[in-house]
Design a protein around this motif. Structure first.
Motif, PDB file in Angstrom:
ATOM      1  N   GLY A  83      -5.444   6.592  -5.849  1.00 37.02           N
ATOM      2  CA  GLY A  83      -4.518   7.699  -6.205  1.00 37.02           C
ATOM      3  C   GLY A  83      -4.846   8.576  -7.646  1.00 37.02           C
ATOM      4  O   GLY A  83      -4.999   9.717  -7.483  1.00 37.02           O
ATOM      5  N   ILE A 125       0.774  -1.197   0.032  1.00 39.41           N
ATOM      6  CA  ILE A 125       0.055  -0.152   0.033  1.00 39.41           C
ATOM      7  C   ILE A 125       0.884   1.181   0.081  1.00 39.41           C
ATOM      8  O   ILE A 125       0.697   1.926  -0.889  1.00 39.41           O
ATOM      9  CB  ILE A 125      -1.200   0.078   1.260  1.00 39.41           C
ATOM     10  CG1 ILE A 125      -1.928  -1.140   1.169  1.00 39.41           C
ATOM     11  CG2 ILE A 125      -1.694   1.499   1.501  1.00 39.41           C
ATOM     12  CD1 ILE A 125      -2.955  -1.435   2.251  1.00 39.41           C
ATOM     13  N   GLY A 157       2.425   1.610  -3.399  1.00 39.65           N
ATOM     14  CA  GLY A 157       1.746   1.924  -4.166  1.00 39.65           C
ATOM     15  C   GLY A 157       1.397   3.546  -4.196  1.00 39.65           C
ATOM     16  O   GLY A 157       1.445   4.219  -5.510  1.00 39.65           O
ATOM     17  N   ILE A 158       1.159   4.071  -3.083  1.00 38.99           N
ATOM     18  CA  ILE A 158       0.960   5.539  -3.098  1.00 38.99           C
ATOM     19  C   ILE A 158       2.163   6.416  -3.639  1.00 38.99           C
ATOM     20  O   ILE A 158       1.849   7.382  -4.296  1.00 38.99           O
ATOM     21  CB  ILE A 158       0.820   5.748  -1.537  1.00 38.99           C
ATOM     22  CG1 ILE A 158      -0.422   5.224  -0.958  1.00 38.99           C
ATOM     23  CG2 ILE A 158       0.753   7.440  -1.321  1.00 38.99           C
ATOM     24  CD1 ILE A 158      -0.718   5.217   0.519  1.00 38.99           C
ATOM     25  N   THR A 168      -4.246   1.141  -4.789  1.00 40.34           N
ATOM     26  CA  THR A 168      -3.895   2.456  -4.470  1.00 40.34           C
ATOM     27  C   THR A 168      -3.598   3.243  -5.621  1.00 40.34           C
ATOM     28  O   THR A 168      -3.872   4.433  -5.551  1.00 40.34           O
ATOM     29  CB  THR A 168      -2.313   2.477  -3.942  1.00 40.34           C
ATOM     30  OG1 THR A 168      -1.555   1.544  -4.660  1.00 40.34           O
ATOM     31  CG2 THR A 168      -2.329   1.716  -2.307  1.00 40.34           C
ATOM     32  N   ASN A 169      -3.344   2.700  -6.907  1.00 40.70           N
ATOM     33  CA  ASN A 169      -3.351   3.319  -8.188  1.00 40.70           C
ATOM     34  C   ASN A 169      -4.947   3.843  -8.461  1.00 40.70           C
ATOM     35  O   ASN A 169      -4.790   4.994  -9.076  1.00 40.70           O
ATOM     36  CB  ASN A 169      -2.886   2.537  -9.195  1.00 40.70           C
ATOM     37  CG  ASN A 169      -1.349   2.766  -9.355  1.00 40.70           C
ATOM     38  OD1 ASN A 169      -0.866   3.482 -10.271  1.00 40.70           O
ATOM     39  ND2 ASN A 169      -0.547   1.768  -8.710  1.00 40.70           N
TER      40      ASN A 169
END
Length: 349
Positions: free
Chosen positions: A192, A124, A127-128, A188-189
């Motif tokens: 985001g 996570i 990913g951020i 997360t994509n």
């Protein structure tokens, strides 16, 4: 000056990158081969080098972005590239481990077979960082850093190892870790991209139908539950090891413990000690003290070795093997100290 890609520009960039090109496949094969060697030789530096040149991050980012804007063409293209890369990675790593003369499981390989909740948190956080870094137009070290932190390459190579030797635990344990990394980087994509889109002309995450939302939530739950159980088990085992270490160090301080084995399945601690004979009364007193260390349920078994004791053939063999290991360990420690002293003397000269 605009330093970040707009949503539309980033989509076009992904379309350009998401192709099954021969050059990308060759790079992937090289990185898989290098990572497999690193895992086989237990070399962290080599594994990190392989992760730096791996192209596995791109289709995962593309899949998350495609789901966020509900671009079916981008989703299909990302899945096609990701499936091809995973298949090539498994075949190359399995081929390497099949022909490699070193067939034992190194600690690097074993570490990729039991994912925990911490692997999810890493995915996570990575990913951020990846969402932010991939949108920057200028070169940066964020995306390569994410590739290292989330460790996409080692699980695939470990799965290839399991495939090569026919070990189901290694195969599915490593694939589970790889799936965790893929899914949570993708999620997360999605989030985001939704946050960064603002008032984009492209469609948003709200357009995902209810079946897809339920599917994503179910997938998250299915991945989190086993990882959480594994994390709890790992924490309890580490706590138990520390408690046993304190117990043995204090209660057997007057003896030389030449072998110590904790059998978790039987919940049994087996010690081989050298020194004065320990009577049954003394052993019972020691066992009663286990509760103060939090290991009252552990079955304590003590093998005593002293000058007056006659050993049977099996115990004699085990005893001498243990003694040899103990001596080798002590000699190795002394050699390391001598080398350190020589280095310090050379520095002074």
């Amino acid at each position: 000056m605009i330093r970040n890609y707009s949503t539309r520009e980033y989509r076009e960039k992904l379309y350009d990158d998401l192709h099954v090109r021969l050059s990308n496949i060759l790079i992937l094969m090289c990185s898989i081969f290098i990572a497999s060697i690193g895992l086989n030789m237990n070399s962290t530096a080599v594994v990190i080098g392989a992760m730096l040149i791996s192209p596995l991050m791109t289709p995962i980012a593309g899949l998350g972005f495609g789901l966020a804007i509900f671009d079916t063409r981008l989703i299909e293209q990302s899945l096609k590239v990701l499936f091809t890369q995973v298949l090539v990675s498994l075949l190359v790593s399995a081929l390497y481990f099949w022909i490699s003369p070193l067939s034992y499981a190194s600690s690097q390989l074993i570490a990729r077979t039991s994912p925990t909740i911490w692997d999810i948190l890493i995915a996570i956080a990575g990913g951020i960082a990846g969402v932010i870094g991939s949108r920057k137009k200028e070169a940066n070290n964020i995306v390569p850093g994410v590739a290292i932190a989330t460790a996409l390459m080692p699980p695939i190579c470990t799965a290839g190892y399991g495939l090569a030797i026919g070990n189901v635990r290694f195969l599915f344990g490593a694939l589970y870790l790889f799936l965790i990394n893929c899914v949570f980087i993708m999620l997360t994509n999605i989030v985001g991209t939704k946050i960064m889109m603002k008032k984009s002309a492209l469609s948003s995450f709200k357009e995902l139908n209810i079946k897809m939302k339920i599917g994503l939530i179910s997938l998250i739950v299915l991945l989190v539950l086993p990882a959480s159980y594994s994390a709890v088990t790992l924490t309890m085992n580490e706590k138990r090891k520390q408690e046993i270490k304190q117990f043995v160090g204090k209660e057997f301080a007057n003896y030389t413990v030449i072998n110590q084995v904790y059998k978790s399945k039987k919940n049994e601690l087996v010690l081989t000690v050298v020194g004065d004979p320990i009577s049954e009364e003394e052993l019972e007193t020691i066992r009663q003290k286990q509760a103060s260390y939090g290991i009252e349920s552990v079955q304590l078994k003590v093998n005593q070795v002293n000058n007056s004791q006659k050993l049977d053939s099996e115990m004699t063999k085990e005893f001498y093997e243990t003694i040899d290991k103990y001596i080798d360990q002590k000699l190795s420690e002394k050699d390391s100290q001598k080398d350190l002293v020589k280095e310090n003397e050379a520095d002074k000269d």
